[in-house]
Design a protein around this motif. Structure first.
Motif, PDB file in Angstrom:
ATOM      1  N   ARG A 121       1.299  -1.135   0.053  1.00  0.00           N
ATOM      2  CA  ARG A 121      -0.106   0.225  -0.423  1.00  0.00           C
ATOM      3  C   ARG A 121       0.853   1.367  -0.196  1.00  0.00           C
ATOM      4  O   ARG A 121       0.733   2.361  -1.060  1.00  0.00           O
ATOM      5  N   TYR A 122       1.976   0.950   1.086  1.00  0.00           N
ATOM      6  CA  TYR A 122       2.713   2.158   1.134  1.00  0.00           C
ATOM      7  C   TYR A 122       3.472   2.623  -0.356  1.00  0.00           C
ATOM      8  O   TYR A 122       3.724   3.633  -1.060  1.00  0.00           O
ATOM      9  N   ALA A 123       3.843   1.251  -1.446  1.00  0.00           N
ATOM     10  CA  ALA A 123       4.546   1.969  -2.867  1.00  0.00           C
ATOM     11  C   ALA A 123       3.308   1.997  -3.867  1.00  0.00           C
ATOM     12  O   ALA A 123       3.721   2.876  -4.144  1.00  0.00           O
ATOM     13  N   GLU A 124       2.394   1.741  -3.868  1.00  0.00           N
ATOM     14  CA  GLU A 124       1.025   2.212  -4.600  1.00  0.00           C
ATOM     15  C   GLU A 124       1.516   3.843  -4.167  1.00  0.00           C
ATOM     16  O   GLU A 124       1.084   4.629  -5.289  1.00  0.00           O
ATOM     17  N   ARG A 125       0.955   4.303  -2.323  1.00  0.00           N
ATOM     18  CA  ARG A 125       0.890   5.909  -2.428  1.00  0.00           C
ATOM     19  C   ARG A 125       2.154   6.711  -3.098  1.00  0.00           C
ATOM     20  O   ARG A 125       1.494   7.402  -3.174  1.00  0.00           O
ATOM     21  N   TYR A 126       3.124   6.167  -2.871  1.00  0.00           N
ATOM     22  CA  TYR A 126       4.081   6.996  -2.736  1.00  0.00           C
ATOM     23  C   TYR A 126       5.210   6.192  -3.782  1.00  0.00           C
ATOM     24  O   TYR A 126       5.983   7.035  -4.494  1.00  0.00           O
ATOM     25  N   GLY A 127       4.444   5.240  -4.316  1.00  0.00           N
ATOM     26  CA  GLY A 127       5.055   5.363  -5.925  1.00  0.00           C
ATOM     27  C   GLY A 127       6.347   5.090  -5.398  1.00  0.00           C
ATOM     28  O   GLY A 127       7.807   5.045  -6.685  1.00  0.00           O
ATOM     29  N   ARG A 128       6.745   4.640  -4.288  1.00  0.00           N
ATOM     30  CA  ARG A 128       8.362   3.644  -4.802  1.00  0.00           C
ATOM     31  C   ARG A 128       8.171   2.207  -4.337  1.00  0.00           C
ATOM     32  O   ARG A 128       7.511   2.960  -2.565  1.00  0.00           O
ATOM     33  N   THR A 129       9.044   1.412  -3.542  1.00  0.00           N
ATOM     34  CA  THR A 129       8.954   0.498  -2.596  1.00  0.00           C
ATOM     35  C   THR A 129       9.978   0.565  -1.533  1.00  0.00           C
ATOM     36  O   THR A 129      11.026   0.822  -2.213  1.00  0.00           O
ATOM     37  N   PRO A 130      10.335   0.852  -0.277  1.00  0.00           N
ATOM     38  CA  PRO A 130      10.670   0.898   0.479  1.00  0.00           C
ATOM     39  C   PRO A 130      12.211  -0.661   0.377  1.00  0.00           C
ATOM     40  O   PRO A 130      11.653  -1.147  -0.005  1.00  0.00           O
ATOM     41  N   ARG A 131      12.933  -0.075   1.154  1.00  0.00           N
ATOM     42  CA  ARG A 131      14.736  -1.418   1.097  1.00  0.00           C
ATOM     43  C   ARG A 131      13.525  -2.228   1.850  1.00  0.00           C
ATOM     44  O   ARG A 131      12.922  -2.211   2.902  1.00  0.00           O
ATOM     45  N   GLU A 132      14.404  -3.483   1.503  1.00  0.00           N
ATOM     46  CA  GLU A 132      14.007  -4.576   2.801  1.00  0.00           C
ATOM     47  C   GLU A 132      14.994  -4.011   3.438  1.00  0.00           C
ATOM     48  O   GLU A 132      15.653  -3.218   3.345  1.00  0.00           O
ATOM     49  N   ASN A 133      13.574  -4.522   4.900  1.00  0.00           N
ATOM     50  CA  ASN A 133      14.799  -3.873   5.783  1.00  0.00           C
ATOM     51  C   ASN A 133      13.751  -5.526   7.373  1.00  0.00           C
ATOM     52  O   ASN A 133      12.426  -4.959   7.411  1.00  0.00           O
ATOM     53  N   PRO A 134      14.913  -5.822   7.950  1.00  0.00           N
ATOM     54  CA  PRO A 134      14.283  -7.243   8.397  1.00  0.00           C
ATOM     55  C   PRO A 134      14.346  -6.688   9.950  1.00  0.00           C
ATOM     56  O   PRO A 134      12.998  -7.556  10.474  1.00  0.00           O
ATOM     57  N   ASP A 135      13.842  -5.423   9.701  1.00  0.00           N
ATOM     58  CA  ASP A 135      13.541  -5.157  11.363  1.00  0.00           C
ATOM     59  C   ASP A 135      12.269  -4.303  11.436  1.00  0.00           C
ATOM     60  O   ASP A 135      11.728  -3.641  11.842  1.00  0.00           O
ATOM     61  N   ARG A 136      12.237  -4.326   9.794  1.00  0.00           N
ATOM     62  CA  ARG A 136      10.377  -3.875   9.858  1.00  0.00           C
ATOM     63  C   ARG A 136       9.744  -4.362  10.211  1.00  0.00           C
ATOM     64  O   ARG A 136       8.834  -5.458  11.085  1.00  0.00           O
ATOM     65  N   VAL A 137       8.367  -3.732  11.644  1.00  0.00           N
ATOM     66  CA  VAL A 137       7.454  -3.960  11.451  1.00  0.00           C
ATOM     67  C   VAL A 137       5.797  -2.874  11.360  1.00  0.00           C
ATOM     68  O   VAL A 137       6.366  -1.618  10.096  1.00  0.00           O
ATOM     69  N   LEU A 138       5.030  -2.951  11.235  1.00  0.00           N
ATOM     70  CA  LEU A 138       3.925  -1.993  11.021  1.00  0.00           C
ATOM     71  C   LEU A 138       3.074  -1.672  12.070  1.00  0.00           C
ATOM     72  O   LEU A 138       2.788  -1.734  13.631  1.00  0.00           O
ATOM     73  N   ILE A 139       3.026  -0.513  12.266  1.00  0.00           N
ATOM     74  CA  ILE A 139       2.048   0.524  13.626  1.00  0.00           C
ATOM     75  C   ILE A 139       1.126   0.576  12.553  1.00  0.00           C
ATOM     76  O   ILE A 139       0.454   1.237  11.496  1.00  0.00           O
ATOM     77  N   GLU A 140      -0.217  -0.154  13.310  1.00  0.00           N
ATOM     78  CA  GLU A 140      -1.813  -0.215  12.496  1.00  0.00           C
ATOM     79  C   GLU A 140      -2.716   0.162  13.970  1.00  0.00           C
ATOM     80  O   GLU A 140      -2.476   0.420  14.725  1.00  0.00           O
ATOM     81  N   ILE A 141      -3.338   1.459  13.221  1.00  0.00           N
ATOM     82  CA  ILE A 141      -4.128   2.261  13.784  1.00  0.00           C
ATOM     83  C   ILE A 141      -6.156   1.666  13.696  1.00  0.00           C
ATOM     84  O   ILE A 141      -5.889   1.993  12.569  1.00  0.00           O
ATOM     85  N   VAL A 142      -5.979   1.538  14.471  1.00  0.00           N
ATOM     86  CA  VAL A 142      -8.364   1.334  14.382  1.00  0.00           C
ATOM     87  C   VAL A 142      -8.511   2.885  14.515  1.00  0.00           C
ATOM     88  O   VAL A 142      -8.163   2.885  15.777  1.00  0.00           O
ATOM     89  N   LEU A 143      -9.416   2.678  13.492  1.00  0.00           N
ATOM     90  CA  LEU A 143      -9.744   4.157  14.032  1.00  0.00           C
ATOM     91  C   LEU A 143     -10.804   4.745  14.255  1.00  0.00           C
ATOM     92  O   LEU A 143     -11.808   3.680  14.231  1.00  0.00           O
ATOM     93  N   GLU A 144     -10.923   6.246  15.585  1.00  0.00           N
ATOM     94  CA  GLU A 144     -12.297   6.523  16.176  1.00  0.00           C
ATOM     95  C   GLU A 144     -12.655   7.547  15.343  1.00  0.00           C
ATOM     96  O   GLU A 144     -13.564   7.708  15.847  1.00  0.00           O
ATOM     97  N   ARG A 145     -11.254   8.677  15.036  1.00  0.00           N
ATOM     98  CA  ARG A 145     -12.134   9.501  14.321  1.00  0.00           C
ATOM     99  C   ARG A 145     -11.423  10.059  12.935  1.00  0.00           C
ATOM    100  O   ARG A 145     -10.277   9.742  13.208  1.00  0.00           O
ATOM    101  N   ALA A 146     -11.894  10.985  12.359  1.00  0.00           N
ATOM    102  CA  ALA A 146     -11.732  11.485  11.236  1.00  0.00           C
ATOM    103  C   ALA A 146     -12.748  12.729  10.694  1.00  0.00           C
ATOM    104  O   ALA A 146     -13.514  13.390  11.563  1.00  0.00           O
ATOM    105  N   MET A 147     -11.520  13.863  10.748  1.00  0.00           N
ATOM    106  CA  MET A 147     -12.070  15.448  10.705  1.00  0.00           C
ATOM    107  C   MET A 147     -10.691  16.066   9.479  1.00  0.00           C
ATOM    108  O   MET A 147      -9.824  15.346   9.281  1.00  0.00           O
ATOM    109  N   GLY A 148     -11.194  16.672   8.431  1.00  0.00           N
ATOM    110  CA  GLY A 148     -10.117  17.862   8.172  1.00  0.00           C
ATOM    111  C   GLY A 148     -11.420  18.775   7.202  1.00  0.00           C
ATOM    112  O   GLY A 148     -11.649  18.971   7.597  1.00  0.00           O
ATOM    113  N   ARG A 149     -10.086  19.278   6.184  1.00  0.00           N
ATOM    114  CA  ARG A 149     -11.106  20.250   5.282  1.00  0.00           C
ATOM    115  C   ARG A 149     -10.389  20.108   4.488  1.00  0.00           C
ATOM    116  O   ARG A 149      -9.034  20.088   3.591  1.00  0.00           O
ATOM    117  N   GLY A 150     -11.149  19.530   3.283  1.00  0.00           N
ATOM    118  CA  GLY A 150     -11.566  19.836   1.715  1.00  0.00           C
ATOM    119  C   GLY A 150     -10.663  20.867   1.075  1.00  0.00           C
ATOM    120  O   GLY A 150     -11.029  21.785   0.926  1.00  0.00           O
TER     121      GLY A 150
END
Length: 150
Positions: A121-150
């Motif tokens: 998903r990162y590669a799709e959004r940012y147009g590049r695949t991150p380098r390999e990293n054996p120490d990579r983890v994922l911070i997953e955020i279970v969403l409760e709220r969103a806001m913004g100004r479009g």
């Protein structure tokens, strides 16, 4: 006299509004699909905020946002320090007067499948695949709220 905080003087499409994080409108979702550097705010063990630049992907269907990170990073250690209940965090992006924030509880994931999905998903959004990293983890955020100004 109109001030910058007077929403009556701002077109309706430009006013701040809460957003259902699982059913965002098309403009909000499109903004999250554009290539933007974001910020992640996590609580340090003393309660003070730790804010860092990150890449974020938003998956409203799953109700999550994802940040890939190095296992030894401060942001990961902050999330882990919160324990099983997860850490209250926020991710944000801004582009001129447009901005969007997602809030929720973050958890660190170490399973290969979810990490691989986050990298794709990162590669799709940012147009590049991150380098390999054996120490990579994922911070997953279970969403409760969103806001913004479009």
């Amino acid at each position: 006299m109109s001030t910058s905080t007077d929403t009556a003087a701002v077109p309706a499409s430009r006013t701040r509004t809460p957003v259902d994080p699982r059913q965002p409108d098309a403009a909000y979702l499109a903004f999250w699909r554009e290539r933007h550097l974001c910020t992640l705010t996590t609580p340090r063990p003393d309660g003070s905020p730790h804010l860092v630049p990150v890449g974020v992907t938003y998956d409203p269907e799953a109700g999550v946002a994802r940040v890939i990170a190095n296992r030894s990073s401060r942001k990961v250690r902050n999330v882990l320090a919160a324990g099983e209940q997860g850490a209250r965090v926020a991710v944000c992006q801004v582009d001129g007067r447009r901005w969007a924030t997602l809030e929720g509880r973050a958890y660190v994931r170490t399973e290969a499948g979810p990490i691989a999905e986050a990298v794709a998903r990162y590669a799709e959004r940012y147009g590049r695949t991150p380098r390999e990293n054996p120490d990579r983890v994922l911070i997953e955020i279970v969403l409760e709220r969103a806001m913004g100004r479009g």
